[in-house]
Design a protein around this motif. Structure first.
Motif, PDB file in Angstrom:
ATOM      1  N   LEU A 212      -7.547   0.224   1.082  1.00  0.00           N
ATOM      2  CA  LEU A 212      -6.910   0.810  -0.063  1.00  0.00           C
ATOM      3  C   LEU A 212      -5.831   1.374   0.030  1.00  0.00           C
ATOM      4  CD1 LEU A 212      -8.630   2.251  -2.235  1.00  0.00           C
ATOM      5  CD2 LEU A 212      -9.392   4.324  -1.246  1.00  0.00           C
ATOM      6  N   LEU A 213      -5.287   1.864  -1.095  1.00  0.00           N
ATOM      7  CA  LEU A 213      -3.793   2.539  -1.306  1.00  0.00           C
ATOM      8  C   LEU A 213      -4.431   2.959  -2.800  1.00  0.00           C
ATOM      9  CD1 LEU A 213      -1.370   3.329  -0.031  1.00  0.00           C
ATOM     10  CD2 LEU A 213      -0.725   1.032  -2.553  1.00  0.00           C
ATOM     11  N   GLY A 214      -4.357   4.736  -1.852  1.00  0.00           N
ATOM     12  CA  GLY A 214      -5.341   5.792  -3.155  1.00  0.00           C
ATOM     13  C   GLY A 214      -4.129   6.228  -3.450  1.00  0.00           C
ATOM     14  N   ASP A 215      -4.333   7.560  -4.235  1.00  0.00           N
ATOM     15  CA  ASP A 215      -3.548   8.489  -4.920  1.00  0.00           C
ATOM     16  C   ASP A 215      -3.570   9.419  -3.988  1.00  0.00           C
ATOM     17  OD1 ASP A 215      -3.119   6.960  -7.451  1.00  0.00           O
ATOM     18  OD2 ASP A 215      -4.777   8.467  -8.306  1.00  0.00           O
ATOM     19  N   ASP A 216      -2.285  10.631  -3.487  1.00  0.00           N
ATOM     20  CA  ASP A 216      -2.158  12.099  -3.269  1.00  0.00           C
ATOM     21  C   ASP A 216      -1.653  13.401  -3.677  1.00  0.00           C
ATOM     22  OD1 ASP A 216      -2.516  12.998  -0.476  1.00  0.00           O
ATOM     23  OD2 ASP A 216      -0.719  11.958   0.220  1.00  0.00           O
ATOM     24  N   TYR A 217      -2.387  14.183  -3.295  1.00  0.00           N
ATOM     25  CA  TYR A 217      -1.937  14.852  -3.487  1.00  0.00           C
ATOM     26  C   TYR A 217      -0.402  15.494  -4.767  1.00  0.00           C
ATOM     27  CZ  TYR A 217      -0.225  17.012   0.494  1.00  0.00           C
ATOM     28  OH  TYR A 217       0.132  17.555   1.283  1.00  0.00           O
ATOM     29  N   ASP A 218       0.365  14.411  -4.154  1.00  0.00           N
ATOM     30  CA  ASP A 218       2.069  15.050  -4.198  1.00  0.00           C
ATOM     31  C   ASP A 218       2.895  13.761  -5.072  1.00  0.00           C
ATOM     32  OD1 ASP A 218       1.623  13.461  -2.701  1.00  0.00           O
ATOM     33  OD2 ASP A 218       3.271  13.981  -1.312  1.00  0.00           O
ATOM     34  N   GLY A 219       1.390  13.412  -5.968  1.00  0.00           N
ATOM     35  CA  GLY A 219       2.292  11.748  -6.726  1.00  0.00           C
ATOM     36  C   GLY A 219       2.115  11.095  -6.204  1.00  0.00           C
ATOM     37  N   GLY A 220       2.580  11.000  -4.852  1.00  0.00           N
ATOM     38  CA  GLY A 220       2.543   9.353  -4.220  1.00  0.00           C
ATOM     39  C   GLY A 220       1.986   9.051  -3.709  1.00  0.00           C
ATOM     40  N   HIS A 221       1.183   8.323  -2.580  1.00  0.00           N
ATOM     41  CA  HIS A 221      -0.070   7.602  -2.009  1.00  0.00           C
ATOM     42  C   HIS A 221      -0.835   8.037  -0.646  1.00  0.00           C
ATOM     43  CE1 HIS A 221       1.508   5.046  -5.359  1.00  0.00           C
ATOM     44  NE2 HIS A 221       0.507   4.796  -5.702  1.00  0.00           N
ATOM     45  N   LYS A 222      -1.904   7.818  -0.533  1.00  0.00           N
ATOM     46  CA  LYS A 222      -2.426   7.939   0.791  1.00  0.00           C
ATOM     47  C   LYS A 222      -3.270   6.848   1.025  1.00  0.00           C
ATOM     48  CE  LYS A 222      -2.693  11.114   2.342  1.00  0.00           C
ATOM     49  NZ  LYS A 222      -3.520  12.480   1.901  1.00  0.00           N
ATOM     50  N   ALA A 223      -3.019   6.346   2.098  1.00  0.00           N
ATOM     51  CA  ALA A 223      -3.929   4.745   2.834  1.00  0.00           C
ATOM     52  C   ALA A 223      -5.101   4.176   3.773  1.00  0.00           C
ATOM     53  CB  ALA A 223      -2.866   3.595   3.083  1.00  0.00           C
ATOM     54  N   TRP A 224      -5.722   4.350   3.209  1.00  0.00           N
ATOM     55  CA  TRP A 224      -6.792   3.530   4.458  1.00  0.00           C
ATOM     56  C   TRP A 224      -6.659   1.903   4.655  1.00  0.00           C
ATOM     57  CZ3 TRP A 224     -12.769   3.129   2.636  1.00  0.00           C
ATOM     58  CH2 TRP A 224     -13.235   2.705   3.779  1.00  0.00           C
ATOM     59  N   VAL A 225      -6.058   1.947   6.516  1.00  0.00           N
ATOM     60  CA  VAL A 225      -5.447   0.934   6.564  1.00  0.00           C
ATOM     61  C   VAL A 225      -7.076   1.094   8.019  1.00  0.00           C
ATOM     62  CG1 VAL A 225      -3.237   0.841   6.163  1.00  0.00           C
ATOM     63  CG2 VAL A 225      -4.541   2.497   8.776  1.00  0.00           C
ATOM     64  N   ARG A 226      -7.121   0.336   8.765  1.00  0.00           N
ATOM     65  CA  ARG A 226      -7.984  -0.971   9.970  1.00  0.00           C
ATOM     66  C   ARG A 226      -7.173  -1.271  10.441  1.00  0.00           C
ATOM     67  NH1 ARG A 226     -12.429  -2.811   7.688  1.00  0.00           N
ATOM     68  NH2 ARG A 226     -13.811  -0.433   7.419  1.00  0.00           N
ATOM     69  N   TRP A 227      -7.246  -1.062  12.301  1.00  0.00           N
ATOM     70  CA  TRP A 227      -6.528  -1.555  12.396  1.00  0.00           C
ATOM     71  C   TRP A 227      -6.935  -2.757  13.597  1.00  0.00           C
ATOM     72  CZ3 TRP A 227      -1.626   0.769  12.446  1.00  0.00           C
ATOM     73  CH2 TRP A 227      -1.506   1.632  12.363  1.00  0.00           C
ATOM     74  N   PRO A 228      -6.401  -3.473  14.250  1.00  0.00           N
ATOM     75  CA  PRO A 228      -6.708  -4.650  14.667  1.00  0.00           C
ATOM     76  C   PRO A 228      -8.058  -4.875  15.917  1.00  0.00           C
ATOM     77  CG  PRO A 228      -4.754  -4.877  15.133  1.00  0.00           C
ATOM     78  CD  PRO A 228      -4.580  -3.767  14.233  1.00  0.00           C
ATOM     79  N   ASP A 229      -8.145  -3.618  16.657  1.00  0.00           N
ATOM     80  CA  ASP A 229      -9.441  -2.973  17.021  1.00  0.00           C
ATOM     81  C   ASP A 229     -10.577  -2.550  16.387  1.00  0.00           C
ATOM     82  OD1 ASP A 229      -8.620   0.075  16.542  1.00  0.00           O
ATOM     83  OD2 ASP A 229      -8.311   0.017  18.687  1.00  0.00           O
ATOM     84  N   GLY A 230     -10.528  -2.691  14.467  1.00  0.00           N
ATOM     85  CA  GLY A 230     -11.560  -2.306  14.128  1.00  0.00           C
ATOM     86  C   GLY A 230     -11.155  -0.508  13.680  1.00  0.00           C
ATOM     87  N   ARG A 231     -10.449   0.190  14.243  1.00  0.00           N
ATOM     88  CA  ARG A 231     -11.057   1.361  14.314  1.00  0.00           C
ATOM     89  C   ARG A 231     -10.048   1.545  13.138  1.00  0.00           C
ATOM     90  NH1 ARG A 231      -6.885   4.272  16.353  1.00  0.00           N
ATOM     91  NH2 ARG A 231      -5.910   2.454  16.730  1.00  0.00           N
ATOM     92  N   ASP A 232     -10.544   2.441  12.398  1.00  0.00           N
ATOM     93  CA  ASP A 232      -9.833   3.236  10.069  1.00  0.00           C
ATOM     94  C   ASP A 232      -9.003   4.283  10.898  1.00  0.00           C
ATOM     95  OD1 ASP A 232     -10.985   1.030   9.142  1.00  0.00           O
ATOM     96  OD2 ASP A 232     -13.320   2.219   8.673  1.00  0.00           O
ATOM     97  N   ASP A 233      -8.237   4.650   9.435  1.00  0.00           N
ATOM     98  CA  ASP A 233      -7.467   5.129   9.308  1.00  0.00           C
ATOM     99  C   ASP A 233      -6.807   6.193   8.174  1.00  0.00           C
ATOM    100  OD1 ASP A 233      -5.395   7.220  11.167  1.00  0.00           O
ATOM    101  OD2 ASP A 233      -4.735   5.960  12.024  1.00  0.00           O
ATOM    102  N   ILE A 234      -6.125   6.671   8.008  1.00  0.00           N
ATOM    103  CA  ILE A 234      -5.816   7.594   7.036  1.00  0.00           C
ATOM    104  C   ILE A 234      -4.495   7.923   7.134  1.00  0.00           C
ATOM    105  CG2 ILE A 234      -6.017   9.228   4.899  1.00  0.00           C
ATOM    106  CD1 ILE A 234      -8.174   7.112   4.978  1.00  0.00           C
ATOM    107  N   VAL A 235      -3.914   7.506   6.253  1.00  0.00           N
ATOM    108  CA  VAL A 235      -2.053   7.376   6.999  1.00  0.00           C
ATOM    109  C   VAL A 235      -1.796   7.267   5.456  1.00  0.00           C
ATOM    110  CG1 VAL A 235      -2.239   6.217   9.278  1.00  0.00           C
ATOM    111  CG2 VAL A 235      -1.345   4.978   6.579  1.00  0.00           C
ATOM    112  N   PRO A 236      -0.215   8.209   5.512  1.00  0.00           N
ATOM    113  CA  PRO A 236       0.659   8.393   4.632  1.00  0.00           C
ATOM    114  C   PRO A 236       0.973   7.131   4.258  1.00  0.00           C
ATOM    115  CG  PRO A 236       1.033  10.022   6.201  1.00  0.00           C
ATOM    116  CD  PRO A 236       0.281   8.406   7.027  1.00  0.00           C
ATOM    117  N   GLY A 237       0.460   7.488   2.887  1.00  0.00           N
ATOM    118  CA  GLY A 237       1.506   5.477   1.945  1.00  0.00           C
ATOM    119  C   GLY A 237       2.823   4.966   1.640  1.00  0.00           C
ATOM    120  N   SER A 238       3.568   5.969   2.199  1.00  0.00           N
ATOM    121  CA  SER A 238       4.783   5.996   2.169  1.00  0.00           C
ATOM    122  C   SER A 238       5.159   5.309   3.865  1.00  0.00           C
ATOM    123  CB  SER A 238       5.925   7.072   1.976  1.00  0.00           C
ATOM    124  OG  SER A 238       5.028   8.062   3.217  1.00  0.00           O
ATOM    125  N   ARG A 239       4.271   5.333   4.563  1.00  0.00           N
ATOM    126  CA  ARG A 239       4.291   4.617   5.868  1.00  0.00           C
ATOM    127  C   ARG A 239       3.415   2.932   6.115  1.00  0.00           C
ATOM    128  NH1 ARG A 239       5.826   8.021  10.161  1.00  0.00           N
ATOM    129  NH2 ARG A 239       6.298   5.851  11.036  1.00  0.00           N
TER     130      ARG A 239
END
Length: 243
Positions: A212-239
């Protein structure tokens, strides 16, 4: 009950003054600028007795000395897992903090940091960096305890509060539990209303799946990503690089 907010122009982080006119009150966080809140306390004749810290990050505590200089007797409370210079005592889930006629209930909402607390008082919940309007906290900052904690904090704690509860986040604008339950893109996927994405991407320089590429509070984006080993993560959309 009075709630006054001051937002830092650089970090967009919020500091709050909460209290009863003519009575006692408290601050939530201290990222500043605190000068408008000191003026508000004087205007409402509120006597602050506490500073209650949601977590230890600098954008939420950097002007704490200005408050303790103005009111040297302030009790400064934080979770024991949140190291902050100037803290005078611990605040833990399940132990109500009483400030005048107000009862503040600390809620355990780890994820963004291990000891993150949300503060529930009279139909308002101060969520720190756990939940924002249309977004959620990241789990890559110092002291994070990870995605699973963040998801549980939002879905199993904050979203179970009454729908009319006002969410007063650690950054930018307020919202309500009802608004986030229906409109927050992360919550909607967690509820099963919207599907997870499966687009290949590069996140933080590593191959991943963009859930998921969602909104962030600063007008940018926050990303929910899943790594190859199955772990989930929330990272800056700019990354995140797509395709």
């Amino acid at each position: 009950m009075v709630v006054e907010r001051s937002m830092n122009p650089d970090f967009l982080s919020n500091t709050y003054l909460v209290g009863q006119p003519g009575g006692e009150g408290f601050f939530v966080d201290a990222g500043g600028p605190v000068a408008p809140l000191i003026a508000a306390a004087e205007r409402h004749e509120i006597t602050p007795t506490h500073v209650l810290l949601t977590h230890h990050h600098g954008d939420h505590v950097q002007e704490l000395p200005l408050l303790t200089d103005r009111w040297p007797g302030l009790q400064v409370l934080a979770h024991p897992d949140e190291p902050v210079d100037g803290v005078t005592g611990e605040m833990t889930p399940g132990e109500v903090v009483r400030v005048g006629d107000l009862e503040v209930a600390p809620l355990a909402t780890p994820g963004h940091t291990k000891g993150m607390l949300s503060l529930l008082v009279e139909g308002n919940v101060f969520t720190g960096d756990t939940l924002f309007k249309n977004s959620v906290g990241g789990v890559r900052a110092p002291g994070s305890s990870g995605y699973e904690d963040l998801r549980s904090s939002i879905m199993d704690t904050l979203m179970r509060l009454p729908p009319e509860t006002v969410i007063r986040p650690g950054h930018t604008e307020p919202t309500t539990v009802a608004e986030e339950w229906e409109g927050n893109a992360f919550v909607r996927v967690w509820r099963g209303l919207d599907p997870e994405g499966d687009e290949p991407c590069t996140a933080l320089g590593e191959p991943a799946t963009l859930v998921l590429l969602g909104d962030d509070y600063d007008g940018g984006h926050k990303a929910w990503v899943r790594w190859p080993d199955g772990r989930d993560d929330i990272v800056p959309g700019s990354r995140v690089q797509r395709g």
